[in-house]
Design an enzyme around this catalytic site. Structure first.
Site, PDB file in Angstrom:
ATOM      1  N   HIS A 162       0.846  -1.189  -0.153  1.00 41.07           N
ATOM      2  CA  HIS A 162       0.072   0.013  -0.014  1.00 41.07           C
ATOM      3  C   HIS A 162       0.915   1.392   0.017  1.00 41.07           C
ATOM      4  O   HIS A 162       0.845   2.001   1.027  1.00 41.07           O
ATOM      5  CB  HIS A 162      -0.815   0.039   1.443  1.00 41.07           C
ATOM      6  CG  HIS A 162      -2.020   1.200   1.009  1.00 41.07           C
ATOM      7  ND1 HIS A 162      -2.255   1.883   0.129  1.00 41.07           N
ATOM      8  CD2 HIS A 162      -3.018   1.346   2.134  1.00 41.07           C
ATOM      9  CE1 HIS A 162      -3.300   2.319   0.290  1.00 41.07           C
ATOM     10  NE2 HIS A 162      -3.873   2.131   1.419  1.00 41.07           N
TER      11      HIS A 162
ATOM     12  N   GLN B  68      -0.480   4.820   1.054  1.00 41.80           N
ATOM     13  CA  GLN B  68      -0.385   4.764   2.523  1.00 41.80           C
ATOM     14  C   GLN B  68       1.052   5.185   3.199  1.00 41.80           C
ATOM     15  O   GLN B  68       1.337   6.023   3.998  1.00 41.80           O
ATOM     16  CB  GLN B  68      -0.917   3.684   3.079  1.00 41.80           C
ATOM     17  CG  GLN B  68      -1.227   3.599   4.477  1.00 41.80           C
ATOM     18  CD  GLN B  68      -2.247   4.784   5.116  1.00 41.80           C
ATOM     19  OE1 GLN B  68      -3.455   4.715   4.244  1.00 41.80           O
ATOM     20  NE2 GLN B  68      -1.730   5.661   5.771  1.00 41.80           N
TER      21      GLN B  68
ATOM     22  N   ASP C 160      -2.322  -1.694  12.378  1.00 42.34           N
ATOM     23  CA  ASP C 160      -3.321  -1.940  11.289  1.00 42.34           C
ATOM     24  C   ASP C 160      -4.261  -3.213  11.728  1.00 42.34           C
ATOM     25  O   ASP C 160      -3.952  -4.005  12.285  1.00 42.34           O
ATOM     26  CB  ASP C 160      -2.676  -2.042   9.887  1.00 42.34           C
ATOM     27  CG  ASP C 160      -3.632  -2.175   8.858  1.00 42.34           C
ATOM     28  OD1 ASP C 160      -4.832  -1.847   9.015  1.00 42.34           O
ATOM     29  OD2 ASP C 160      -3.383  -2.758   7.408  1.00 42.34           O
TER      30      ASP C 160
ATOM     31  N   CYS D  24      -3.442   3.527   9.567  1.00 44.21           N
ATOM     32  CA  CYS D  24      -3.906   3.716   8.241  1.00 44.21           C
ATOM     33  C   CYS D  24      -5.300   4.038   8.065  1.00 44.21           C
ATOM     34  O   CYS D  24      -5.841   4.627   7.098  1.00 44.21           O
ATOM     35  CB  CYS D  24      -3.409   2.779   7.225  1.00 44.21           C
ATOM     36  SG  CYS D  24      -4.152   1.160   7.608  1.00 44.21           S
TER      37      CYS D  24
HETATM   38  N1  NVA Z   1      -4.628  -4.058   5.539  1.00 44.26           N
HETATM   39  C1  NVA Z   1      -5.842  -3.281   5.375  1.00 44.26           C
HETATM   40  C2  NVA Z   1      -5.487  -1.798   4.911  1.00 44.26           C
HETATM   41  C3  NVA Z   1      -6.717  -1.125   4.640  1.00 44.26           C
HETATM   42  C4  NVA Z   1      -6.368   0.233   4.165  1.00 44.26           C
HETATM   43  C5  NVA Z   1      -6.464  -4.110   4.250  1.00 44.26           C
HETATM   44  O1  NVA Z   1      -5.822  -4.455   3.172  1.00 44.26           O
HETATM   45  O2  NVA Z   1      -7.540  -4.440   4.221  1.00 44.26           O
HETATM   46  N1   CP Z   2      -6.097   3.658   4.608  1.00 42.98           N
HETATM   47  C1   CP Z   2      -6.863   3.412   3.334  1.00 42.98           C
HETATM   48  O1   CP Z   2      -6.331   3.329   2.569  1.00 42.98           O
HETATM   49  O2   CP Z   2      -8.074   3.484   3.422  1.00 42.98           O
HETATM   50  P1   CP Z   2      -9.537   3.328   2.564  1.00 42.98           P
HETATM   51  O3   CP Z   2      -9.631   1.763   2.423  1.00 42.98           O
HETATM   52  O4   CP Z   2     -10.619   3.792   3.079  1.00 42.98           O
HETATM   53  O5   CP Z   2      -9.020   3.737   1.267  1.00 42.98           O
END
Ligand code: NVA
Ligand code: CP
Length: 310
Positions: free
Chosen positions: A134, A137, A229, A270
């Site tokens: 990500h 982020q 997270d 995040c």
């Molecule tokens: N680790 C989480 C981050 C969400 C922004 C996911 O992948 O769902």
């Molecule tokens: N942190 C983040 O990427 O949030 P969303 O899933 O809301 O985009």
């Protein structure tokens, strides 16, 4: 400026420390301009396509708002409504979109979908989250820490919890820019070995430290940031029960855990967060939490990114 135009943004690992600093400095300038009401329409008429296989609040809204602030516009494309959902190849989709728009930000399950798009697109492809990484982020996280301390080198970030996409990008970003990073995760949920190797290589160059641990108390020792997270990322809902059993209570970020961190330590996440799972409500809603500054900074860093790539 700048060797960044036309590049894909799939991972922070593809960018040098100087290039990441260029993104951070422009983020600061654009945030300042927005505060002062100074127009900054750096991308007049440009169009960004957003393609999402998974839900999103921050990423979608910040990218759409970013394009408008920059004088351009965006198109939100529901994955299932595209011919992709009926089996049109990713490669064809990438080639076609390249004829219409100036960039594409995609949120996907498998990271290889992004790599395939990037191979065939003639416009920048931006990773808006994959199961693996990500980076948008990670960029906002670095900016948030820099903004808070006025420097990055010599600081320490402790990540407690699942060694997931967010953890991976944080590890890469910190190790590139000289921030020490300690990760505490249970066995079986540690960061991917490829990322650990990259981070260790980066750290040799930047002079930072990378630690992969099991014990949260050890990881947060003297940390300036405690970061966590969710334990159950998007797409892993079937593992929910098992994951909560493994992670709780040991990996929840509590006020007690802050006793071992630096005196000025802050809490980052995040978002979206699950209070009572990865973080105690009194931490995320307490005075050490900077999660909403962090969320806001997604907008500023993505504006910089778009301005540089597009
Ligand atoms: N680790 C989480 C981050 C969400 C922004 C996911 O992948 O769902
Ligand atoms: N942190 C983040 O990427 O949030 P969303 O899933 O809301 O985009």
């Amino acid at each position: 400026m700048t060797g960044l135009r036309g590049r894909h943004f799939l991972t922070l690992q593809d960018f040098s420390a100087d290039e990441l600093w260029e993104m951070l400095r422009l983020s600061r300038d654009l945030k300042d301009k927005l505060r002062r009401g100074v127009p900054h329409e750096l991308l007049p008429g440009k169009i960004l396509a957003l393609m999402f296989q998974k839900p999103s609040t921050r990423t979608r809204v910040s990218f759409e708002v970013a394009m408008r602030h920059l004088g351009g516009s965006s198109l939100y494309l529901e994955w299932g409504q595209l011919q992709l959902g009926r089996g049109e190849p990713v490669s064809d989709t990438a080639k076609v979109l390249s004829r219409y728009v100036d960039g594409v930000a995609a949120r996907v399950y498998g990271h290889e979908i992004l790599e395939e798009m990037a191979r065939h697109a003639t416009i920048p492809v931006i990773n808006a989250l994959s199961d693996f990484l990500h980076p948008c982020q990670g960029l906002a996280d670095l900016f948030t820490v820099w903004e808070r301390w006025g420097r990055l080198e010599g600081l320490k970030v402790a990540y407690v919890g699942d060694g997931n996409n967010v953890c991976h990008s944080l590890m890469i970003g910190c190790s590139k820019l000289g921030v020490d990073i300690s990760v505490a995760s249970p066995e079986g949920y540690k960061p991917d070995k490829r990322v650990v190797d990259w981070a260790r290589e980066n750290a040799k160059e930047s002079g930072s430290k990378v630690e992969i641990l099991t014990d949260p108390v050890e990881a947060v020792k003297d940390a300036n940031v405690i970061y966590t997270d969710v334990f159950v990322s998007m797409g892993m809902e079937r593992e929910r029960e098992e994951r909560l059993r493994v992670f709780l209570p040991k990996y929840q970020v509590t006020l007690d855990l802050f006793r071992y961190a630096a005196e000025d330590a802050v809490f980052m996440h995040c978002l979206p967060a699950h209070r009572g799972e990865e973080v105690a409500p009194e931490v995320i809603d307490g005075e050490r939490s900077i999660v909403f500054d962090q969320a806001e900074n997604r907008l500023h860093t993505e504006k910089a990114l778009l301005a540089l790539l597009l």
